[in-house]
Design a protein around this motif. Structure first.
Motif, PDB file in Angstrom:
ATOM      1  N   ALA A   1       2.276   1.753  -3.447  1.00 34.42           N
ATOM      2  CA  ALA A   1       1.256   2.295  -4.351  1.00 34.42           C
ATOM      3  C   ALA A   1       1.032   3.772  -4.089  1.00 34.42           C
ATOM      4  O   ALA A   1       0.812   4.555  -5.030  1.00 34.42           O
ATOM      5  CB  ALA A   1      -0.046   1.519  -4.179  1.00 34.42           C
ATOM      6  N   TYR A   2       1.120   4.171  -2.826  1.00 33.59           N
ATOM      7  CA  TYR A   2       0.916   5.581  -2.469  1.00 33.59           C
ATOM      8  C   TYR A   2       2.055   6.450  -3.010  1.00 33.59           C
ATOM      9  O   TYR A   2       1.824   7.542  -3.533  1.00 33.59           O
ATOM     10  CB  TYR A   2       0.833   5.706  -0.956  1.00 33.59           C
ATOM     11  CG  TYR A   2       0.837   7.126  -0.445  1.00 33.59           C
ATOM     12  CD1 TYR A   2      -0.129   8.043  -0.858  1.00 33.59           C
ATOM     13  CD2 TYR A   2       1.817   7.558   0.444  1.00 33.59           C
ATOM     14  CE1 TYR A   2      -0.119   9.356  -0.387  1.00 33.59           C
ATOM     15  CE2 TYR A   2       1.835   8.859   0.911  1.00 33.59           C
ATOM     16  CZ  TYR A   2       0.867   9.750   0.493  1.00 33.59           C
ATOM     17  OH  TYR A   2       0.877  11.047   0.946  1.00 33.59           O
TER      18      TYR A   2
ATOM     19  N   VAL B   1      -6.569   8.540  -2.449  1.00 34.34           N
ATOM     20  CA  VAL B   1      -7.186   7.266  -2.059  1.00 34.34           C
ATOM     21  C   VAL B   1      -6.143   6.329  -1.461  1.00 34.34           C
ATOM     22  O   VAL B   1      -6.368   5.683  -0.429  1.00 34.34           O
ATOM     23  CB  VAL B   1      -7.875   6.611  -3.275  1.00 34.34           C
ATOM     24  CG1 VAL B   1      -8.399   5.220  -2.910  1.00 34.34           C
ATOM     25  CG2 VAL B   1      -9.020   7.486  -3.776  1.00 34.34           C
ATOM     26  N   ALA B   2      -4.980   6.247  -2.107  1.00 33.68           N
ATOM     27  CA  ALA B   2      -3.917   5.367  -1.606  1.00 33.68           C
ATOM     28  C   ALA B   2      -3.415   5.833  -0.244  1.00 33.68           C
ATOM     29  O   ALA B   2      -3.146   5.020   0.651  1.00 33.68           O
ATOM     30  CB  ALA B   2      -2.771   5.320  -2.610  1.00 33.68           C
TER      31      ALA B   2
ATOM     32  N   ALA C   1       0.832  -1.207   0.000  1.00 32.63           N
ATOM     33  CA  ALA C   1       0.000   0.000   0.000  1.00 32.63           C
ATOM     34  C   ALA C   1       0.865   1.255   0.000  1.00 32.63           C
ATOM     35  O   ALA C   1       0.572   2.235  -0.694  1.00 32.63           O
ATOM     36  CB  ALA C   1      -0.928  -0.003   1.211  1.00 32.63           C
ATOM     37  N   GLU C   2       1.943   1.242   0.787  1.00 29.89           N
ATOM     38  CA  GLU C   2       2.850   2.396   0.819  1.00 29.89           C
ATOM     39  C   GLU C   2       3.539   2.602  -0.523  1.00 29.89           C
ATOM     40  O   GLU C   2       3.733   3.739  -0.978  1.00 29.89           O
ATOM     41  CB  GLU C   2       3.888   2.198   1.930  1.00 29.89           C
ATOM     42  CG  GLU C   2       3.301   2.300   3.333  1.00 29.89           C
ATOM     43  CD  GLU C   2       4.294   1.954   4.420  1.00 29.89           C
ATOM     44  OE1 GLU C   2       4.077   2.363   5.561  1.00 29.89           O
ATOM     45  OE2 GLU C   2       5.293   1.272   4.121  1.00 29.89           O
TER      46      GLU C   2
ATOM     47  N   ALA D   1       1.636   7.045  -6.793  1.00 29.12           N
ATOM     48  CA  ALA D   1       0.341   7.528  -7.282  1.00 29.12           C
ATOM     49  C   ALA D   1       0.348   9.040  -7.430  1.00 29.12           C
ATOM     50  O   ALA D   1       1.164   9.746  -6.822  1.00 29.12           O
ATOM     51  CB  ALA D   1      -0.774   7.102  -6.334  1.00 29.12           C
TER      52      ALA D   1
ATOM     53  N   THR E   1      -5.859   4.831   2.415  1.00 30.60           N
ATOM     54  CA  THR E   1      -5.755   3.389   2.681  1.00 30.60           C
ATOM     55  C   THR E   1      -4.562   3.089   3.572  1.00 30.60           C
ATOM     56  O   THR E   1      -4.652   2.286   4.514  1.00 30.60           O
ATOM     57  CB  THR E   1      -5.633   2.609   1.355  1.00 30.60           C
ATOM     58  OG1 THR E   1      -6.775   2.875   0.539  1.00 30.60           O
ATOM     59  CG2 THR E   1      -5.541   1.114   1.615  1.00 30.60           C
ATOM     60  N   VAL E   2      -3.438   3.743   3.291  1.00 31.65           N
ATOM     61  CA  VAL E   2      -2.237   3.549   4.126  1.00 31.65           C
ATOM     62  C   VAL E   2      -2.516   3.978   5.560  1.00 31.65           C
ATOM     63  O   VAL E   2      -2.144   3.279   6.516  1.00 31.65           O
ATOM     64  CB  VAL E   2      -1.054   4.349   3.540  1.00 31.65           C
ATOM     65  CG1 VAL E   2       0.107   4.384   4.541  1.00 31.65           C
ATOM     66  CG2 VAL E   2      -0.594   3.724   2.238  1.00 31.65           C
TER      67      VAL E   2
ATOM     68  N   ALA F   1      -5.797   9.383  -7.238  1.00 24.18           N
ATOM     69  CA  ALA F   1      -5.309   8.055  -6.845  1.00 24.18           C
ATOM     70  C   ALA F   1      -4.382   8.150  -5.636  1.00 24.18           C
ATOM     71  O   ALA F   1      -4.382   7.269  -4.763  1.00 24.18           O
ATOM     72  CB  ALA F   1      -4.587   7.390  -8.008  1.00 24.18           C
ATOM     73  N   ALA F   2      -3.606   9.228  -5.552  1.00 21.36           N
ATOM     74  CA  ALA F   2      -2.702   9.410  -4.409  1.00 21.36           C
ATOM     75  C   ALA F   2      -3.483   9.643  -3.126  1.00 21.36           C
ATOM     76  O   ALA F   2      -3.099   9.163  -2.055  1.00 21.36           O
ATOM     77  CB  ALA F   2      -1.760  10.586  -4.684  1.00 21.36           C
TER      78      ALA F   2
END
Length: 244
Positions: A23-24, A34-35, A20-21, A27, A38-39, A31-32
């Protein structure tokens, strides 16, 4: 998310957080956001206490944090206050300030209102707690589902008009519900709509077992008994039909 996280092993949790990190970090734009959310949720779910305040700084780093970022920062501060009893309530005060600021920016953001009700209630301050609770404009079925937010604090502070009103709202809802269901049952029987009878009877049965209704009845009776100044008034308060 949380029900599924309990199925993961410690190694899988670490791998999920790292993914997840990653992806963040890669992004951009929406998208950044949302990611990043989530993190933040994963870090809180995994109870990474040493990173809470760093996470709050990350969430509030932009010049105009989003509503969701403010909410995530508030719950991180509340978690830190619970974990660090020696912090003297500084984190809780910061959470209150963030919630007040968030509500001032968007008066329709009920999330901040509910958080303020809970925080002021946890601090034993019924005045500001009821101010925000009343701003929710609770009606009808909501008395049954939301009154628990304030009943504990009001009861802890002793019999009061606010406690009597909150309890009376719950009792009044149940009395109106019983009348409405009785009318619905009578109408269904008269019109031959028998397939609706089990639905109405099930609703009556479920509402009749309401724990909050019983709690509200006890609290209202406690208020009336406490306010009684004569033996006759005490007997009347303790032997009213709906109390018995």
């Amino acid at each position: 998310l949380k029900p599924f996280l309990c199925l993961l092993s410690d190694e899988q949790c670490v791998a999920l957080l790292k993914a997840a990190e990653a992806a963040y970090e890669g992004a951009e734009g929406r998208a950044a956001i949302v990611a990043g959310n989530t993190v933040s949720r994963l870090r809180r779910a995994f109870a990474l206490g040493g990173q809470r305040l760093d996470e709050v700084q990350r969430l509030l780093s932009s010049s105009e944090p989003s509503q969701e970022h403010r909410l995530l920062a508030i719950v991180q501060l509340i978690d830190e206050d619970r974990a660090q009893a020696a912090c003297g309530g500084e984190c809780l005060v910061s959470a209150l300030a963030l919630a007040e600021e968030g509500l001032s920016r968007d008066s329709n953001a009920f999330h901040f209102t509910v958080i303020l009700v809970l925080l002021y209630g946890a601090l034993g301050l019924p005045g500001p707690m009821m101010k925000f609770y009343q701003s929710l404009q609770v009606k009808n079925m909501q008395h049954e589902t939301l009154s628990y937010l304030v009943l504990d604090t009001l009861a802890m502070c002793g019999p009061s008009e606010q406690l009597r009103e909150a309890a009376g709202n719950v009792i009044g809802f149940h009395e109106d519900f019983d009348k409405d269901m009785g009318t619905s049952l009578q109408t269904a029987l008269q019109n031959g709509v028998y397939h609706r009878l089990p639905e109405h009877l099930e609703s009556l049965h479920a509402m009749g077992r309401s724990v909050l209704w019983g709690r509200a009845t006890l609290e209202e009776t406690r208020c009336e008994v406490g306010a009684a100044q004569t033996w006759e008034a005490l007997q009347e308060a303790a032997t009213r039909q709906r109390t018995v």
